[in-house]
Design an enzyme around this catalytic site. Structure first.
Site, PDB file in Angstrom:
ATOM      1  N   TYR A  48       1.105  -1.230   0.099  1.00 49.77           N
ATOM      2  CA  TYR A  48      -0.124  -0.139  -0.096  1.00 49.77           C
ATOM      3  C   TYR A  48       0.818   1.268   0.094  1.00 49.77           C
ATOM      4  O   TYR A  48       0.387   2.312  -0.514  1.00 49.77           O
ATOM      5  CB  TYR A  48      -0.925   0.149   1.145  1.00 49.77           C
ATOM      6  CG  TYR A  48      -2.007  -0.890   1.375  1.00 49.77           C
ATOM      7  CD1 TYR A  48      -2.364  -1.804   0.166  1.00 49.77           C
ATOM      8  CD2 TYR A  48      -3.025  -0.865   2.266  1.00 49.77           C
ATOM      9  CE1 TYR A  48      -3.505  -2.534   0.421  1.00 49.77           C
ATOM     10  CE2 TYR A  48      -4.040  -1.547   2.323  1.00 49.77           C
ATOM     11  CZ  TYR A  48      -4.354  -2.507   1.211  1.00 49.77           C
ATOM     12  OH  TYR A  48      -5.289  -3.347   1.489  1.00 49.77           O
ATOM     13  N   CYS A  79      -2.040  -1.604   9.483  1.00 49.02           N
ATOM     14  CA  CYS A  79      -1.251  -0.910   8.691  1.00 49.02           C
ATOM     15  C   CYS A  79      -1.316   0.482   8.658  1.00 49.02           C
ATOM     16  O   CYS A  79      -2.147   1.102   9.177  1.00 49.02           O
ATOM     17  CB  CYS A  79      -1.888  -1.314   7.185  1.00 49.02           C
ATOM     18  SG  CYS A  79      -0.859  -0.589   5.908  1.00 49.02           S
ATOM     19  N   THR A  81       0.013   2.657   6.733  1.00 48.91           N
ATOM     20  CA  THR A  81      -0.253   3.626   5.540  1.00 48.91           C
ATOM     21  C   THR A  81      -1.957   3.581   5.426  1.00 48.91           C
ATOM     22  O   THR A  81      -2.534   4.713   5.027  1.00 48.91           O
ATOM     23  CB  THR A  81       0.254   2.613   4.358  1.00 48.91           C
ATOM     24  OG1 THR A  81       1.529   2.575   4.456  1.00 48.91           O
ATOM     25  CG2 THR A  81       0.059   3.629   3.131  1.00 48.91           C
ATOM     26  N   GLU A 158      10.697  -8.585   3.347  1.00 46.87           N
ATOM     27  CA  GLU A 158       9.843  -9.635   2.620  1.00 46.87           C
ATOM     28  C   GLU A 158      11.154 -10.632   1.871  1.00 46.87           C
ATOM     29  O   GLU A 158      10.452 -11.861   1.918  1.00 46.87           O
ATOM     30  CB  GLU A 158       9.221  -9.092   1.580  1.00 46.87           C
ATOM     31  CG  GLU A 158       8.172  -8.040   2.424  1.00 46.87           C
ATOM     32  CD  GLU A 158       6.544  -8.378   1.842  1.00 46.87           C
ATOM     33  OE1 GLU A 158       6.472  -8.458   0.540  1.00 46.87           O
ATOM     34  OE2 GLU A 158       5.633  -8.043   2.499  1.00 46.87           O
ATOM     35  N   CYS A 190       6.117   1.548  10.295  1.00 43.74           N
ATOM     36  CA  CYS A 190       5.780   0.488   9.095  1.00 43.74           C
ATOM     37  C   CYS A 190       5.802  -0.605   9.661  1.00 43.74           C
ATOM     38  O   CYS A 190       6.560  -0.873  10.564  1.00 43.74           O
ATOM     39  CB  CYS A 190       6.733   1.030   7.922  1.00 43.74           C
ATOM     40  SG  CYS A 190       6.443  -0.546   6.728  1.00 43.74           S
ATOM     41  N   THR A 191       4.797  -1.453   9.447  1.00 46.67           N
ATOM     42  CA  THR A 191       4.728  -3.103  10.127  1.00 46.67           C
ATOM     43  C   THR A 191       6.067  -3.660  10.129  1.00 46.67           C
ATOM     44  O   THR A 191       6.158  -4.644  10.704  1.00 46.67           O
ATOM     45  CB  THR A 191       3.552  -3.770   9.254  1.00 46.67           C
ATOM     46  OG1 THR A 191       3.628  -3.495   7.965  1.00 46.67           O
ATOM     47  CG2 THR A 191       2.294  -3.133   9.802  1.00 46.67           C
ATOM     48  N   HIS A 192       6.780  -3.426   8.926  1.00 46.01           N
ATOM     49  CA  HIS A 192       7.812  -4.421   8.576  1.00 46.01           C
ATOM     50  C   HIS A 192       9.001  -3.958   9.272  1.00 46.01           C
ATOM     51  O   HIS A 192       9.930  -4.893   9.513  1.00 46.01           O
ATOM     52  CB  HIS A 192       8.307  -4.298   7.118  1.00 46.01           C
ATOM     53  CG  HIS A 192       7.228  -4.978   6.064  1.00 46.01           C
ATOM     54  ND1 HIS A 192       5.998  -4.863   6.387  1.00 46.01           N
ATOM     55  CD2 HIS A 192       7.436  -6.090   5.230  1.00 46.01           C
ATOM     56  CE1 HIS A 192       5.312  -5.559   5.297  1.00 46.01           C
ATOM     57  NE2 HIS A 192       6.112  -6.317   4.940  1.00 46.01           N
TER      58      HIS A 192
END
Ligand code: DGL
Length: 271
Positions: A48, A79, A81, A158, A190-192
């Site tokens: 996103y 999230c 975003t 990822e 940010c989730t990551h």
């Protein structure tokens, strides 16, 4: 829209653009073991971060409608975003309580900072929205905020390149302004990014507080449920995981964010 507003035994709906929001789901499971969850990861349409606000709002609207069909009593937007672009719209549209990850993260950062120099890293969409800067200034009007998009972090995480040379050089480039501005607190917006904590901490300096909103969001969820008399009163929660694409990828990568095994994933596609 069908809803289970007012039903304490109903599950909480959580959604993210993909798998990263599993960190928030896991924190909620740990802090609120009696709550049941339906997690939706939009794996077909991730990321996103680079998409327009209108597109992210449309996706968020579709997912929220789906979660309400599943009978959720509240929605957590895991999230960053989607929170930045769609939270006000969801709060207006839905008849169940909705919370996002930006305010809890901003609040935790203001509490952690001694100097008032706070950094924010997030996707391009989140940074452009100004949501974190507004949320920090709402808590601490004099805070000096340095914000920067770090779009390459999502694909690197990822790919599993958590401690790869390429990730080190990208991170050195991205984090230079925060070192220069001497921030004492950095929001991982940010989730990551929490998966890159050790590397980020090494580059920016170990004395800089790294804020990950998952735990704080779980606390907010608890408060929100209590305020609306929606907290589950007994028993152990049950969990459903739903994705918009390929079960195998969810099962393989999900564990990286979730920290536990995920045994079953349902598929729900849109459009
Ligand atoms: N979940 C997104 C966020 O927290 C990161 C991944 C994406 O760009 O969709 O902003």
């Amino acid at each position: 829209m069908v809803s289970s507003a007012g039903n304490r035994a109903a599950p909480i709906g959580i959604f993210d653009s993909g798998l990263g929001g599993l960190t928030v789901a896991h924190a909620i499971m740990r802090q609120l073991p009696a709550e049941s969850l339906v997690y939706f990861g939009d794996t077909a349409r991730v990321p996103y971060g680079p998409k327009s606000p209108d597109t992210v709002r449309r996706y968020s609207h579709e997912i929220a409608a789906y979660l309400l069909e599943q009978g959720v009593k509240a929605i957590v937007v895991a999230c960053n975003t989607a929170t930045a672009h769609a939270l006000p719209m969801l709060e207006r549209e839905l008849d169940v309580p909705v919370i996002g990850v930006v305010e809890p993260g901003a609040r935790a950062a203001v509490r952690a900072s001694r100097s008032g120099r706070i950094g924010v890293i997030a996707t391009a969409g989140t940074i452009k929205s100004g949501a974190y800067v507004r949320a920090i200034h709402a808590e601490a009007p004099d805070a000096r905020v340095t914000a920067r998009a770090c779009p390459l972090f999502v694909p690197l995480v990822e790919e599993g390149w958590i401690n790869h040379d390429a990730t080190w050089s990208v991170a050195q480039e991205y984090l230079a302004p925060f070192v220069h501005d001497e921030v004492d607190t950095l929001v991982l917006g940010c989730t990551h990014y929490p998966l890159l904590k050790p590397l980020i901490g090494e580059i920016i300096g170990r004395d800089v507080r790294l804020i990950d909103s998952a735990e704080e969001t779980a606390l907010d969820t608890q408060r929100m449920l209590a305020e609306h008399s929606l907290a589950a009163t007994s028993g152990e929660g049950t969990y459903r995981f739903v994705a918009s694409d390929d079960q195998q990828q969810f099962l393989a990568l999900g564990q990286r964010f979730f920290g536990d095994t995920i045994e079953r994933v349902e598929i729900r596609t849109f459009g």
